[in-house]
Design a protein around this motif. Structure first.
Motif, mmCIF file in Angstrom:
data_model
loop_
_atom_site.group_PDB
_atom_site.id
_atom_site.type_symbol
_atom_site.label_atom_id
_atom_site.label_comp_id
_atom_site.label_asym_id
_atom_site.label_seq_id
_atom_site.Cartn_x
_atom_site.Cartn_y
_atom_site.Cartn_z
ATOM 1 N N THR A 49 64.051 -18.379 8.641
ATOM 2 C CA THR A 49 63.143 -19.037 9.586
ATOM 3 C C THR A 49 64.153 -19.588 10.571
ATOM 4 O OG1 THR A 49 61.550 -19.003 8.162
ATOM 5 C CG2 THR A 49 61.246 -20.581 10.155
ATOM 6 N N ILE A 50 63.856 -19.709 11.881
ATOM 7 C CA ILE A 50 64.390 -20.286 12.981
ATOM 8 C C ILE A 50 63.360 -21.273 13.614
ATOM 9 C CG2 ILE A 50 65.547 -20.331 15.191
ATOM 10 C CD1 ILE A 50 67.032 -17.711 14.076
ATOM 11 N N TYR A 51 63.426 -22.395 13.663
ATOM 12 C CA TYR A 51 62.685 -23.383 14.268
ATOM 13 C C TYR A 51 62.968 -23.560 15.734
ATOM 14 C CZ TYR A 51 61.225 -23.727 9.425
ATOM 15 O OH TYR A 51 60.754 -23.672 8.081
ATOM 16 N N LEU A 52 62.000 -23.374 16.575
ATOM 17 C CA LEU A 52 62.427 -23.703 18.078
ATOM 18 C C LEU A 52 61.413 -25.083 18.419
ATOM 19 C CD1 LEU A 52 61.685 -20.202 19.327
ATOM 20 C CD2 LEU A 52 63.903 -21.191 18.672
ATOM 21 N N CYS A 53 62.211 -26.023 18.930
ATOM 22 C CA CYS A 53 61.402 -27.229 19.055
ATOM 23 C C CYS A 53 61.844 -27.607 20.618
ATOM 24 C CB CYS A 53 61.973 -28.372 18.274
ATOM 25 S SG CYS A 53 61.596 -28.098 16.419
ATOM 26 N N THR A 60 55.999 -28.731 35.214
ATOM 27 C CA THR A 60 54.988 -28.160 36.147
ATOM 28 C C THR A 60 54.531 -26.539 35.214
ATOM 29 O OG1 THR A 60 56.950 -26.519 37.181
ATOM 30 C CG2 THR A 60 56.387 -28.814 38.215
ATOM 31 N N TYR A 61 53.663 -26.068 35.881
ATOM 32 C CA TYR A 61 53.152 -24.813 35.400
ATOM 33 C C TYR A 61 54.397 -23.818 35.290
ATOM 34 C CZ TYR A 61 50.576 -20.459 35.377
ATOM 35 O OH TYR A 61 50.036 -19.203 34.865
ATOM 36 N N ASP A 62 55.375 -23.712 36.182
ATOM 37 C CA ASP A 62 56.248 -22.736 36.166
ATOM 38 C C ASP A 62 57.173 -22.809 35.200
ATOM 39 O OD1 ASP A 62 55.175 -21.259 38.368
ATOM 40 O OD2 ASP A 62 56.282 -22.327 39.837
ATOM 41 N N GLU A 63 57.442 -24.353 34.739
ATOM 42 C CA GLU A 63 58.556 -24.649 33.958
ATOM 43 C C GLU A 63 57.852 -24.282 32.224
ATOM 44 O OE1 GLU A 63 60.859 -28.248 35.962
ATOM 45 O OE2 GLU A 63 58.802 -28.945 35.000
ATOM 46 N N MET A 64 56.596 -24.613 32.150
ATOM 47 C CA MET A 64 55.979 -24.338 31.010
ATOM 48 C C MET A 64 55.766 -22.887 30.876
ATOM 49 S SD MET A 64 52.619 -26.869 30.963
ATOM 50 C CE MET A 64 52.865 -28.538 31.133
ATOM 51 N N MET A 65 55.673 -22.222 31.742
ATOM 52 C CA MET A 65 55.318 -20.551 31.878
ATOM 53 C C MET A 65 56.904 -20.004 31.343
ATOM 54 S SD MET A 65 53.854 -18.027 31.605
ATOM 55 C CE MET A 65 52.335 -18.230 32.887
ATOM 56 N N LYS A 66 57.884 -20.388 31.732
ATOM 57 C CA LYS A 66 59.271 -20.219 31.453
ATOM 58 C C LYS A 66 59.685 -20.288 29.955
ATOM 59 C CE LYS A 66 60.956 -20.253 36.067
ATOM 60 N NZ LYS A 66 62.034 -20.967 37.050
ATOM 61 N N MET A 67 59.446 -21.620 29.464
ATOM 62 C CA MET A 67 59.646 -21.831 28.380
ATOM 63 C C MET A 67 58.722 -21.071 27.338
ATOM 64 S SD MET A 67 59.332 -25.367 26.217
ATOM 65 C CE MET A 67 60.666 -26.290 27.079
ATOM 66 N N ILE A 68 57.430 -20.886 27.506
ATOM 67 C CA ILE A 68 56.544 -20.158 26.613
ATOM 68 C C ILE A 68 56.858 -18.698 26.670
ATOM 69 C CG2 ILE A 68 54.226 -19.519 26.198
ATOM 70 C CD1 ILE A 68 55.070 -22.512 25.371
ATOM 71 N N VAL A 69 57.289 -18.123 27.793
ATOM 72 C CA VAL A 69 57.539 -16.748 27.687
ATOM 73 C C VAL A 69 58.833 -16.577 27.203
ATOM 74 C CG1 VAL A 69 58.623 -14.911 29.153
ATOM 75 C CG2 VAL A 69 56.544 -16.010 30.034
ATOM 76 N N SER A 70 59.972 -17.436 26.882
ATOM 77 C CA SER A 70 60.935 -17.269 26.276
ATOM 78 C C SER A 70 60.821 -17.409 24.875
ATOM 79 C CB SER A 70 62.056 -18.492 26.626
ATOM 80 O OG SER A 70 62.397 -18.312 27.961
ATOM 81 N N MET A 71 59.987 -18.417 24.313
ATOM 82 C CA MET A 71 59.707 -18.396 23.033
ATOM 83 C C MET A 71 58.820 -17.084 22.371
ATOM 84 S SD MET A 71 58.229 -22.207 22.486
ATOM 85 C CE MET A 71 59.299 -23.571 22.464
ATOM 86 N N PHE A 89 60.275 -16.909 13.621
ATOM 87 C CA PHE A 89 60.684 -18.045 14.488
ATOM 88 C C PHE A 89 59.300 -18.785 14.564
ATOM 89 C CE2 PHE A 89 63.208 -15.079 16.623
ATOM 90 C CZ PHE A 89 64.400 -15.709 17.027
ATOM 91 N N GLU A 90 59.520 -19.972 14.438
ATOM 92 C CA GLU A 90 58.227 -20.948 14.310
ATOM 93 C C GLU A 90 58.704 -21.985 15.801
ATOM 94 O OE1 GLU A 90 57.156 -22.310 10.479
ATOM 95 O OE2 GLU A 90 56.879 -24.214 11.378
ATOM 96 N N SER A 91 57.610 -21.983 16.264
ATOM 97 C CA SER A 91 58.001 -23.026 17.642
ATOM 98 C C SER A 91 56.991 -24.391 17.634
ATOM 99 C CB SER A 91 57.047 -22.304 18.923
ATOM 100 O OG SER A 91 58.078 -21.048 19.041
#
Length: 135
Positions: A49-53, A60-71, A89-91
């Motif tokens: 298990t790899i924990y993403l924190c 901003t919306y765009d920054e959140m979108m990039k992070m969630i898409v990456s996860m 993966f656990e985020s």
């Protein structure tokens, strides 16, 4: 770190390295197994298990979108065939100052609401079998 603390830390590291060098005694009880860890065969069956924190504040919306898409992409394209059998993966996302007060009530602020909206959007895109965000 102060010089005295650094020397103490170095001694601790050396003691740990020396302890790892101790030979394993063969007897009927352990039959050559390493008493300090699981056997290789059971290790191969374990799921890694790899924990993403992440911590967010006023992204901003765009920054959140990039992070969630990456996860989601990390999870979708994770190696499924490896020495550990599978990788999970656990985020975890922590939002600083995520609540606001309105009278006697505590409610999530607009950033937490935006994050929830982004997660819903990405989830819908990721579960669609014919499409993928960023492909």
């Amino acid at each position: 770190m102060h010089d005295k603390e650094a020397r103490r830390e170095l001694r601790n590291m050396q003691a740990w390295d020396a302890a790892k060098e101790v030979p394993v005694i063969q007897d009927e009880q352990n039959s050559g197994r390493d008493p300090y860890g699981p056997s290789q065969s059971s290790k191969e069956k374990e799921k890694m298990t790899i924990y993403l924190c992440a911590t967010m504040w006023h992204e901003t919306y765009d920054e959140m979108m990039k992070m969630i898409v990456s996860m989601f992409r990390l999870d979708k394209f994770r190696p499924k065939k490896n020495q550990f059998g599978d990788v999970a993966f656990e985020s975890h996302i922590y939002i600083d100052d995520a609540f606001k007060r309105k009278g006697d009530e505590r409610r999530v602020n607009e950033y937490a609401e935006t994050l929830a909206e982004v997660i819903r959007e990405v989830y819908v895109l990721c579960t669609c079998t014919t499409c993928w965000v960023g492909d």
